[in-house]
Design a protein around this motif. Structure first.
Motif, mmCIF file in Angstrom:
data_model
loop_
_atom_site.group_PDB
_atom_site.id
_atom_site.type_symbol
_atom_site.label_atom_id
_atom_site.label_comp_id
_atom_site.label_asym_id
_atom_site.label_seq_id
_atom_site.Cartn_x
_atom_site.Cartn_y
_atom_site.Cartn_z
ATOM 1 N N UNK A 1 1.025 -0.821 0.184
ATOM 2 C CA UNK A 1 -0.200 0.462 -0.522
ATOM 3 C C UNK A 1 0.566 1.735 -0.109
ATOM 4 N N UNK A 2 0.305 2.575 -0.624
ATOM 5 C CA UNK A 2 1.484 3.517 -1.277
ATOM 6 C C UNK A 2 0.753 4.694 -0.971
ATOM 7 N N UNK A 3 1.231 6.089 0.021
ATOM 8 C CA UNK A 3 0.994 6.576 -0.147
ATOM 9 C C UNK A 3 -0.661 7.696 -1.118
ATOM 10 N N UNK A 6 -3.387 6.310 0.255
ATOM 11 C CA UNK A 6 -3.447 7.327 1.214
ATOM 12 C C UNK A 6 -4.300 8.261 0.780
ATOM 13 N N UNK A 7 -3.717 9.169 0.034
ATOM 14 C CA UNK A 7 -3.663 10.765 -0.397
ATOM 15 C C UNK A 7 -5.526 10.559 -0.924
ATOM 16 N N UNK A 8 -5.107 10.169 -2.173
ATOM 17 C CA UNK A 8 -6.245 9.207 -2.771
ATOM 18 C C UNK A 8 -7.637 9.456 -2.162
ATOM 19 N N UNK A 9 -7.807 8.269 -0.607
ATOM 20 C CA UNK A 9 -8.830 8.207 0.249
ATOM 21 C C UNK A 9 -9.078 9.324 0.591
ATOM 22 N N UNK A 10 -8.161 9.923 1.133
ATOM 23 C CA UNK A 10 -8.220 11.334 2.900
ATOM 24 C C UNK A 10 -9.021 12.135 1.287
ATOM 25 N N UNK A 11 -9.122 11.991 -0.214
ATOM 26 C CA UNK A 11 -9.920 13.646 -0.527
ATOM 27 C C UNK A 11 -11.130 12.566 -1.210
ATOM 28 N N UNK A 12 -10.998 11.103 -1.286
ATOM 29 C CA UNK A 12 -12.783 10.976 -1.300
ATOM 30 C C UNK A 12 -13.404 10.484 -0.523
ATOM 31 N N UNK A 13 -12.784 9.850 0.407
ATOM 32 C CA UNK A 13 -13.245 10.311 1.501
ATOM 33 C C UNK A 13 -13.687 11.279 3.355
ATOM 34 N N UNK A 25 3.283 10.336 7.194
ATOM 35 C CA UNK A 25 4.273 9.637 8.106
ATOM 36 C C UNK A 25 3.359 8.745 9.406
ATOM 37 N N UNK A 26 3.187 8.623 10.030
ATOM 38 C CA UNK A 26 2.515 7.806 11.090
ATOM 39 C C UNK A 26 1.977 6.599 9.879
ATOM 40 N N UNK A 27 0.814 6.890 9.305
ATOM 41 C CA UNK A 27 -0.103 6.454 8.317
ATOM 42 C C UNK A 27 1.219 5.162 7.058
ATOM 43 N N UNK A 28 2.036 5.052 7.142
ATOM 44 C CA UNK A 28 3.460 4.746 6.807
ATOM 45 C C UNK A 28 3.736 3.852 7.860
ATOM 46 N N UNK A 29 4.120 4.557 8.640
ATOM 47 C CA UNK A 29 4.742 3.511 9.342
ATOM 48 C C UNK A 29 3.798 2.670 9.614
ATOM 49 N N UNK A 30 1.891 1.946 9.520
ATOM 50 C CA UNK A 30 0.973 1.255 9.818
ATOM 51 C C UNK A 30 1.586 0.285 8.450
ATOM 52 N N UNK A 31 0.913 1.124 7.647
ATOM 53 C CA UNK A 31 1.272 0.542 5.867
ATOM 54 C C UNK A 31 2.883 -0.413 6.015
ATOM 55 N N UNK A 52 -7.226 6.268 7.522
ATOM 56 C CA UNK A 52 -6.752 5.499 6.484
ATOM 57 C C UNK A 52 -6.126 4.976 5.852
ATOM 58 N N UNK A 53 -5.997 4.147 7.111
ATOM 59 C CA UNK A 53 -5.023 2.656 6.720
ATOM 60 C C UNK A 53 -6.188 2.277 6.596
ATOM 61 N N UNK A 54 -6.780 1.638 7.560
ATOM 62 C CA UNK A 54 -8.359 1.373 7.517
ATOM 63 C C UNK A 54 -8.923 0.327 6.228
ATOM 64 N N UNK A 55 -9.146 2.170 5.674
ATOM 65 C CA UNK A 55 -10.257 2.620 4.221
ATOM 66 C C UNK A 55 -9.738 1.746 2.967
ATOM 67 N N UNK A 56 -7.805 1.521 3.749
ATOM 68 C CA UNK A 56 -7.196 1.324 2.668
ATOM 69 C C UNK A 56 -6.643 0.096 2.523
ATOM 70 N N UNK A 57 -6.572 0.010 3.468
ATOM 71 C CA UNK A 57 -6.115 -2.115 4.019
ATOM 72 C C UNK A 57 -7.152 -2.776 3.429
ATOM 73 N N UNK A 58 -6.941 -3.810 3.431
ATOM 74 C CA UNK A 58 -7.858 -5.337 3.535
ATOM 75 C C UNK A 58 -8.038 -4.979 4.425
#
Ligand code: ADP
Ligand code: ZN
Length: 725
Positions: A1-3, A6-13, A25-31, A52-58
């Protein structure tokens, strides 16, 4: 998963353009699958870090959260943004839980909020094991530490998460920063080599003010008059005082309610609801109120009494200004508060060590209130954050104290204490110094001592101000174990007998203090025409929000935040694309509310144009209003210095958006039929050039543009109908 995702999800949702500092940075660590500890003050956007990780990760993210109200609000907020989320806690019944479990098994849920009790219960384990889990988030993680101020024993059992799911990343989040708590969180949760993120704890939009506790009620009334209609919380120490204060405020014409633990659940929910929904602006409450309330436009927090410690103070004032707009924290303090807390702490359960810790923290709180040093510096220093300048947004910075040689004043006071044989408390001492004829003074013979009446040059309040500094400087102390009488310390004896000098902050003459307070108010500046229009539109949008929220049965902030409405009033979006540009409008909210808000904006703009007002930033409207005044497109093009193509385009846009006017002079009904009939052949977005070529130039660009506009108008009306269903 990449940032990027994450960025697209931030805008979309969520409708936001960019991440705030650290979020990325925090999101990257979780990824990367790392355990992560996040320390961030309230309102800075902790939730996004795991959402954001929750909506983008499986899979599904499991979020442990201690407060039912907070869970509900977060789940509602996520759902309003089109993110499938649910919660399991004691507020739902068996059937509801079964439904959530079914949805989980089918992989329909991206975030599951669970109370700690539920999470550690035996019954929950099989479900947990059967799910594909993307991450664990432990919200309000300081509850795990008995050093913290909201210790929740169930939290300590959460260690099983890392034991049983060693490879699933765990993120712990809190707004409490002290070091002991931090260490406790990491060790108690069994976090493995965690990345730790500590963001600045500064909340620059909150202005910090501290005021002496005399005539608090009058001060509050004055404050509220200066902030009409604003939402705020007034924290009081006792349950009774909440109620009494609310009643007094109502009698003065303010709309206030009260909240404390002794009200029934139902009453508490109602008060909370009325506050969140902007029906009651002012709540007088014990500190139980506000935890778990996600209301972004709290404009002020007043502490009627001194908080017990700086952690509490900072957390409570942090409930103001989550939307980043200017907000105020006003703290009243007096010795009375310190004394009552001390008694309370000493009588409370717990070891002597714990009691002493509480008292130490209380003392720090008191020092903060009393020290004539920039408030932000003091409080951030307490949280180990270097802040090496004066903030310019606190009472000390705005009105720096002048110091004077206070040796003589101090000697008078110390001498009076000694001569009264250390039998007097603070108030009585001042009365002695000012030569009061109070009965007790006469009875105790204190009118006979040499310093009786020796301090008439200062008012009662001034003396309290000076004495509190002396206390802070360690010249005198309060005998908490002996009716709170004052005693002279060793340091005090040096001043009294050895002529050691003392610098004290100068009490301000009443008039001057009043002027200084006035100076702190923003200067009155008449609003520009543009600002007035903006305000007018903002009020309409707020009214619309209330209506929409009522119809949907959700709190207004779940529709749009204040920040979002402000931006709307400023940008006046009229198309979907423009609407999506507004911060806080994601795809789901555009779909749900976009039309209603755009219609309101459109109506407003047209009305203003009709009144002949100039309104900038909406070209199609300007063109349209000139057109309605009977000007031809060519005339308008000449007047506005724009090409005829642009002017026609403006008109077509207005037509698309549903404005009614005759287009037959630009396109015949037959041509309209033929062109619109062919449009489904072309890929979206439609390219005029392609259509032009398709018909071998038989129709002009203008004709094609109108046909497209007609088609879009139909689609627009169609989509509107379905959206309203
Ligand atoms: P916390 O949990 O730290 O108290 P929240 O997660 O509730 O804070 O966020 C506070 C406010 O800031 C919310 O209204 C949230 O939607 C908003 N917010 C969070 N991240 C961003 C961002 N990147 N851009 C704009 N607003 C944001
Ligand atoms: Zn300051």
């Amino acid at each position: 998963m990449n940032l990027e995702t994450a960025h697209l999800a931030l805008k979309k949702f969520f409708g936001y353009d960019s991440f705030r500092p650290l979020q990325k940075d925090i999101i990257q660590q979780i990824y990367d699958g790392r355990d992560t500890l996040v320390l961030m003050p309230t309102g800075c956007g902790k939730s996004i870090c795991f959402q954001i990780p929750a909506v983008t990760l499986d899979g599904v993210a499991i979020v442990i959260s201690p407060l039912i109200a907070l869970m509900k609000d977060q789940v509602e907020g996520l759902s309003a943004n089109g993110v499938p989320a649910a919660f399991i806690n004691s507020s739902i019944n068996y059937d509801q839980q079964r439904r959530v479990e079914d949805a989980l098994m089918q992989g329909h849920i991206k975030l599951l909020y669970v109370s700690p009790e539920k999470a550690v219960s035996q019954g929950f384990q099989p479900l947990l094991k059967s799910l594909k889990i993307s991450l664990f988030a432990i919200d309000e993680a300081h509850c795990i530490s008995s050093w913290g101020h909201d210790f929740r024993p169930e939290y300590t059992q959460l260690k099983f998460l890392k034991n049983q799911f060693p490879n699933i990343p765990l993120v712990a989040l809190t707004a409490t920063a002290d070091k002991l708590t931090r260490k406790d969180i990491v060790s108690q949760l069994g976090m493995r080599d965690p990345s730790i993120f500590i963001s600045s704890f500064d909340r620059p939009n909150i202005s910090l003010k501290v005021s002496g506790g005399q005539r608090r009620f009058e001060q509050i009334v004055e404050f509220l008059k200066q902030h009409p209609g604003n939402s705020g919380i007034i924290y009081c120490l006792g349950r009774n005082s909440c109620q009494i204060l609310a009643e007094k405020l109502n009698a003065k014409g303010f709309k206030a309610d009260y909240y404390h633990a002794e009200l029934s659940n139902q009453q508490r929910n109602k008060v909370q609801d009325d506050f969140i929904n902007d029906r009651t602006p002012i709540i007088c409450a014990t500190i139980a109120f506000g935890m778990g309330i996600d209301k972004s436009n709290v404009r002020f927090v007043i502490h009627y009494n001194l908080p017990r410690n700086l952690e509490g103070y900072y957390q409570e004032i942090g409930r103001a200004g989550r939307d980043g707009l200017p907000s105020e924290a006003l703290l009243f303090f007096s010795y009375g508060d310190v004394i009552s807390y001390r008694d309370m702490f000493m009588q409370s359960e717990g070891s002597l060590e714990q009691k002493e810790l509480k008292i130490k923290k209380l003392e720090r709180m008191y020092e903060f209130a009393e020290a004539p040093v920039c408030r932000r510096r003091t409080v951030l220093a307490y949280f180990d954050e270097a802040y090496e300048r004066d903030c310019g947004n606190c009472d000390i910075c705005l009105n720096p104290p002048r110091r004077f040689d206070g040796t003589v004043a101090a000697q008078k006071a110390l001498s009076a204490i000694v001569r009264s044989q250390e039998r007097v408390g603070m108030n009585m001492l001042v009365d002695v110094l000012r030569g009061s004829a109070r009965r007790e003074i006469m009875e105790m013979g204190l009118n006979q001592i040499k310093t009786y009446g020796a301090g008439r040059e200062y008012t009662f309040d001034d003396w309290i101000f000076l004495l509190s500094q002396m206390l802070h400087l360690g010249l005198l102390e309060i005998a908490y174990d002996a009716h709170n009488v004052l005693r002279v310390t060793e340091a005090g004896k040096k001043v009294l007998f050895e002529g050691k000098t003392v610098q004290l902050a100068l009490p301000q003459p009443k008039e001057k203090a009043k002027k200084a307070a006035e100076k702190q108010l923003p200067e009155f500046k008449p609003k520009s025409k543009t600002e007035q229009l903006q305000d007018e539109l903002l009020n309409l949008l707020i009214a619309l929000r209330r209506l929409v929220a009522q119809q949907k049965g959700t709190p207004p902030h779940q529709v749009f935040s204040d920040v979002t409405l402000r931006q709307m009033a400023e940008k006046r979006p009229l198309t979907d694309a423009e609407m999506l540009d507004v911060s806080g409008v994601g795809e789901r909210k555009l779909q749900l509310y976009g039309d209603a808000f755009m219609a309101e904006i459109r109506r407003f703009v047209l009305e203003k144009l009709e009144e002949g007002q100039r309104i900038i930033g909406s070209s199609p409207f300007q063109t349209y209003s000139l057109y309605k005044q009977g000007r031809s497109p060519q005339e308008i093009a000449d007047m506005r210095g724009q090409s005829l193509v642009s002017i026609m385009n403006h008109l077509a846009t207005m037509y698309e958006k549903g404005e009614m006017f005759e287009i037959n002079e630009w396109i015949s009904p037959e041509a309209l039929d033929i062109i619109t009939g062919s449009l489904s052949l072309f890929p979206e977005p439609l390219q005029l050039k392609e259509i032009h070529e398709h018909f071998n130039g038989r129709y002009s660009y203008d004709e094609i543009r109108w046909a497209v506009a007609h088609q879009q108008r139909m689609q627009f009306q169609e989509s509107r109908k379905t959206r309203l269903d």
